[in-house]
Design a protein around this motif. Structure first.
Motif, PDB file in Angstrom:
ATOM      1  N   ALA A 104      45.482  41.020  36.881  1.00 55.67           N
ATOM      2  CA  ALA A 104      44.929  40.421  38.354  1.00 55.67           C
ATOM      3  C   ALA A 104      46.041  40.500  39.322  1.00 55.67           C
ATOM      4  O   ALA A 104      45.700  40.295  40.619  1.00 55.67           O
ATOM      5  CB  ALA A 104      44.866  39.066  37.944  1.00 55.67           C
ATOM      6  N   HIS A 105      47.283  41.195  39.018  1.00 56.26           N
ATOM      7  CA  HIS A 105      48.281  41.403  39.835  1.00 56.26           C
ATOM      8  C   HIS A 105      48.824  42.705  39.879  1.00 56.26           C
ATOM      9  O   HIS A 105      48.812  43.588  38.899  1.00 56.26           O
ATOM     10  CB  HIS A 105      49.592  40.217  39.276  1.00 56.26           C
ATOM     11  CG  HIS A 105      49.026  39.060  39.314  1.00 56.26           C
ATOM     12  ND1 HIS A 105      48.730  38.635  38.063  1.00 56.26           N
ATOM     13  CD2 HIS A 105      48.935  37.998  40.134  1.00 56.26           C
ATOM     14  CE1 HIS A 105      48.469  37.319  37.993  1.00 56.26           C
ATOM     15  NE2 HIS A 105      48.362  37.006  39.038  1.00 56.26           N
ATOM     16  N   PHE A 106      49.294  43.157  41.291  1.00 54.30           N
ATOM     17  CA  PHE A 106      49.739  44.305  41.413  1.00 54.30           C
ATOM     18  C   PHE A 106      51.119  44.693  40.266  1.00 54.30           C
ATOM     19  O   PHE A 106      51.717  45.731  39.899  1.00 54.30           O
ATOM     20  CB  PHE A 106      50.307  44.761  42.848  1.00 54.30           C
ATOM     21  CG  PHE A 106      49.094  45.156  43.641  1.00 54.30           C
ATOM     22  CD1 PHE A 106      48.363  46.374  43.459  1.00 54.30           C
ATOM     23  CD2 PHE A 106      48.602  44.362  44.481  1.00 54.30           C
ATOM     24  CE1 PHE A 106      47.276  46.662  44.177  1.00 54.30           C
ATOM     25  CE2 PHE A 106      47.736  44.661  45.233  1.00 54.30           C
ATOM     26  CZ  PHE A 106      46.776  45.798  45.056  1.00 54.30           C
ATOM     27  N   ASP A 107      52.093  43.743  40.394  1.00 54.04           N
ATOM     28  CA  ASP A 107      53.310  43.563  39.859  1.00 54.04           C
ATOM     29  C   ASP A 107      54.285  44.713  40.302  1.00 54.04           C
ATOM     30  O   ASP A 107      54.855  45.383  39.673  1.00 54.04           O
ATOM     31  CB  ASP A 107      53.179  43.611  38.285  1.00 54.04           C
ATOM     32  CG  ASP A 107      52.656  42.494  37.514  1.00 54.04           C
ATOM     33  OD1 ASP A 107      52.789  41.560  38.131  1.00 54.04           O
ATOM     34  OD2 ASP A 107      52.433  42.474  36.324  1.00 54.04           O
ATOM     35  N   THR A 108      54.259  44.628  41.561  1.00 52.01           N
ATOM     36  CA  THR A 108      54.946  45.656  42.375  1.00 52.01           C
ATOM     37  C   THR A 108      55.996  44.667  43.164  1.00 52.01           C
ATOM     38  O   THR A 108      56.416  45.290  44.658  1.00 52.01           O
ATOM     39  CB  THR A 108      54.393  46.576  43.203  1.00 52.01           C
ATOM     40  OG1 THR A 108      53.418  45.618  44.112  1.00 52.01           O
ATOM     41  CG2 THR A 108      53.316  47.463  42.377  1.00 52.01           C
ATOM     42  N   LEU A 142      43.156  47.725  37.719  1.00 48.63           N
ATOM     43  CA  LEU A 142      41.838  47.288  37.742  1.00 48.63           C
ATOM     44  C   LEU A 142      41.644  45.892  37.259  1.00 48.63           C
ATOM     45  O   LEU A 142      42.308  45.364  36.460  1.00 48.63           O
ATOM     46  CB  LEU A 142      40.980  48.175  36.548  1.00 48.63           C
ATOM     47  CG  LEU A 142      41.022  49.456  36.417  1.00 48.63           C
ATOM     48  CD1 LEU A 142      40.519  50.028  35.175  1.00 48.63           C
ATOM     49  CD2 LEU A 142      40.337  50.094  37.640  1.00 48.63           C
ATOM     50  N   GLY A 143      41.140  45.194  38.462  1.00 46.33           N
ATOM     51  CA  GLY A 143      40.826  43.614  38.323  1.00 46.33           C
ATOM     52  C   GLY A 143      41.572  42.639  39.332  1.00 46.33           C
ATOM     53  O   GLY A 143      42.237  41.471  39.035  1.00 46.33           O
ATOM     54  N   ILE A 144      42.096  43.376  40.227  1.00 45.46           N
ATOM     55  CA  ILE A 144      42.903  42.959  41.144  1.00 45.46           C
ATOM     56  C   ILE A 144      42.247  41.616  41.826  1.00 45.46           C
ATOM     57  O   ILE A 144      41.170  41.547  42.114  1.00 45.46           O
ATOM     58  CB  ILE A 144      43.584  43.721  42.317  1.00 45.46           C
ATOM     59  CG1 ILE A 144      44.438  44.651  41.909  1.00 45.46           C
ATOM     60  CG2 ILE A 144      43.912  42.890  43.733  1.00 45.46           C
ATOM     61  CD1 ILE A 144      45.918  43.977  41.578  1.00 45.46           C
ATOM     62  N   GLN A 145      43.167  40.477  42.010  1.00 44.33           N
ATOM     63  CA  GLN A 145      42.518  39.139  42.591  1.00 44.33           C
ATOM     64  C   GLN A 145      43.239  38.928  44.102  1.00 44.33           C
ATOM     65  O   GLN A 145      44.355  39.088  43.953  1.00 44.33           O
ATOM     66  CB  GLN A 145      42.976  38.037  41.740  1.00 44.33           C
ATOM     67  CG  GLN A 145      41.985  37.751  40.446  1.00 44.33           C
ATOM     68  CD  GLN A 145      42.003  36.504  39.746  1.00 44.33           C
ATOM     69  OE1 GLN A 145      42.166  35.426  40.646  1.00 44.33           O
ATOM     70  NE2 GLN A 145      41.269  36.476  38.710  1.00 44.33           N
ATOM     71  N   GLY A 164      45.761  36.507  44.106  1.00 42.40           N
ATOM     72  CA  GLY A 164      47.113  36.465  43.174  1.00 42.40           C
ATOM     73  C   GLY A 164      48.018  37.346  43.664  1.00 42.40           C
ATOM     74  O   GLY A 164      48.926  37.504  43.110  1.00 42.40           O
ATOM     75  N   ASN A 165      47.882  38.002  44.882  1.00 41.06           N
ATOM     76  CA  ASN A 165      48.731  38.884  45.368  1.00 41.06           C
ATOM     77  C   ASN A 165      48.791  38.553  46.925  1.00 41.06           C
ATOM     78  O   ASN A 165      47.989  38.447  47.728  1.00 41.06           O
ATOM     79  CB  ASN A 165      48.295  40.455  45.256  1.00 41.06           C
ATOM     80  CG  ASN A 165      47.834  40.604  43.802  1.00 41.06           C
ATOM     81  OD1 ASN A 165      48.859  41.138  43.055  1.00 41.06           O
ATOM     82  ND2 ASN A 165      46.768  40.452  43.343  1.00 41.06           N
ATOM     83  N   MET A 178      46.978  40.017  30.094  1.00 40.39           N
ATOM     84  CA  MET A 178      45.921  39.008  29.448  1.00 40.39           C
ATOM     85  C   MET A 178      45.498  38.085  30.652  1.00 40.39           C
ATOM     86  O   MET A 178      44.492  37.392  30.441  1.00 40.39           O
ATOM     87  CB  MET A 178      46.220  38.233  28.254  1.00 40.39           C
ATOM     88  CG  MET A 178      46.436  39.192  26.984  1.00 40.39           C
ATOM     89  SD  MET A 178      44.769  40.046  26.617  1.00 40.39           S
ATOM     90  CE  MET A 178      43.846  38.664  26.136  1.00 40.39           C
ATOM     91  N   ASP A 179      46.428  37.973  31.607  1.00 42.92           N
ATOM     92  CA  ASP A 179      46.063  37.214  32.880  1.00 42.92           C
ATOM     93  C   ASP A 179      44.969  37.531  33.615  1.00 42.92           C
ATOM     94  O   ASP A 179      44.537  36.751  34.353  1.00 42.92           O
ATOM     95  CB  ASP A 179      47.324  36.637  33.466  1.00 42.92           C
ATOM     96  CG  ASP A 179      47.842  37.800  34.432  1.00 42.92           C
ATOM     97  OD1 ASP A 179      47.177  38.663  34.625  1.00 42.92           O
ATOM     98  OD2 ASP A 179      49.146  37.788  34.618  1.00 42.92           O
ATOM     99  N   VAL A 180      44.423  38.744  33.460  1.00 40.47           N
ATOM    100  CA  VAL A 180      43.346  39.417  34.007  1.00 40.47           C
ATOM    101  C   VAL A 180      42.070  38.698  33.795  1.00 40.47           C
ATOM    102  O   VAL A 180      40.993  38.561  34.556  1.00 40.47           O
ATOM    103  CB  VAL A 180      43.291  40.791  34.141  1.00 40.47           C
ATOM    104  CG1 VAL A 180      42.670  41.096  32.687  1.00 40.47           C
ATOM    105  CG2 VAL A 180      42.452  41.349  35.029  1.00 40.47           C
TER     106      VAL A 180
END
Length: 309
Positions: free
Chosen positions: A154-158, A185-188, A191-192, A241-243
């Motif tokens: 759900a997040h880029f984590d960048t 895949l699955g970006i919200q 959440g970013n 798993m938070d996706v």
């Protein structure tokens, strides 16, 4: 700090002690020390836990994911063996260094060892800082190849930080390696921050929104994934798993609504993992401290069960 596998996790129902068609994974699991040397052909599946949530703490998330690897193994142990494949549990790495980066480097070295020994290596988190360690191990095993990083998240984590956290892994990879690319895949959208979307534009990060994956995977998205795999020598695959919608996976470090359904994640993964370019698969952010009826650990274990080639 490296710790050998806890054998008492591997228990379950016994349907037969002689008929292999009725065996469960706890009856076939093998235990090894990752630091030992083995002169064998590349075979089977290596299993290594990243019992670390220091990165989650540094990222101001909910800690507890360090208990994830053993929770997943405990569920996986009782699942039936449906395809014959040797699985080797190498135990876990825990955080006891002064910095998270040192723990990631230690884990990475073990990842590289497992890649050289096995057709697949499954890495169980722990926080999503496992991804940077996974990358370091992949790069150690494949020093000259192009690496395509696929993250279902759900997040880029960048995030930009002066130190490694569970929210910085993929920025670290992109900033350090000109021969690596990133697809999420699955970006919200919720959440970013806009800064993360701007960074994605700057770094040409490919991404697919969660709402584009609600019920099925459209042909354009399938093509996008297939082209990305085709364009790289090695694929590093990771799932946060938070996706997944919190109704199905409540036990994560940063749970969210409007997430993906588990079957969509499973279908996406099955389009990636069978490819021979995928030596490692990590599952991050399973947090038993916040789980309900063991749902998230069960889901992670069943993903692992389905992914075995």
């Amino acid at each position: 700090m490296y710790k050998l596998a806890q054998r008492d996790l591997w228990t379950g129902r016994i349907d037969s002690e002689t008929d292999e068609s009725q065996f469960r994974h706890f009856q076939t699991i093998q235990f090894r020390n990752i630091e030992d040397d083995y002169n064998e052909p590349r075979q089977g599946v290596g299993l290594l836990g990243y019992a670390v949530d220091k990165g989650v703490e540094l990222n101001k998330g909910r800690t507890g994911a360090k208990e994830g690897p053993d929770a997943i193994k405990k569920v996986f142990a009782n699942l039936p063996v449906t395809r014959k494949c040797n699985v080797y549990d190498y135990g876990n790495v825990e955080h006891d260094h002064q910095t998270l980066e040192e723990t990631q480097e230690e884990f990475a070295h073990y990842v590289a060892k497992s890649i050289k020994r096995h057709k697949q290596t499954f890495l169980l988190g722990g926080g999503h800082d496992i991804a940077y360690a996974q990358y370091l191990g992949t790069r150690e095993a494949y020093p000259d190849e192009s690496i395509g990083v696929i993250n279902i998240d759900a997040h880029f984590d960048t995030r930009e930080e002066e130190y490694s956290t569970s929210g910085t892994s993929f920025r670290q990879i992109l900033e350090e390696d000109d021969n690596a690319d990133y697809l999420v895949l699955g970006i919200q959208q919720g959440g970013n921050t806009q800064a993360l979307f701007d960074y994605a534009e700057t770094k040409d990060i490919g991404y697919v929104y969660s709402e584009e994956l609600l019920h099925q995977i459209s042909p354009p998205i399938k093509d996008k994934v297939e082209r990305f795999i085709h364009d790289h020598d090695v694929i590093m695959f990771t799932i946060c798993m938070d996706v997944i919608d919190s109704a199905f996976a409540p036990g994560v470090s940063a749970n969210g609504v409007l997430g993906l359904f588990p079957h969509v994640v499973l279908e996406l993964s099955k389009r990636i993992i069978p490819n021979e370019k995928v030596p490692t698969i990590s599952i991050a952010e399973t947090n038993p401290k916040y789980d309900v009826d063991n749902r998230t650990a069960k889901l992670s274990a069943n993903f692992f069960h389905h992914f075995i080639l």
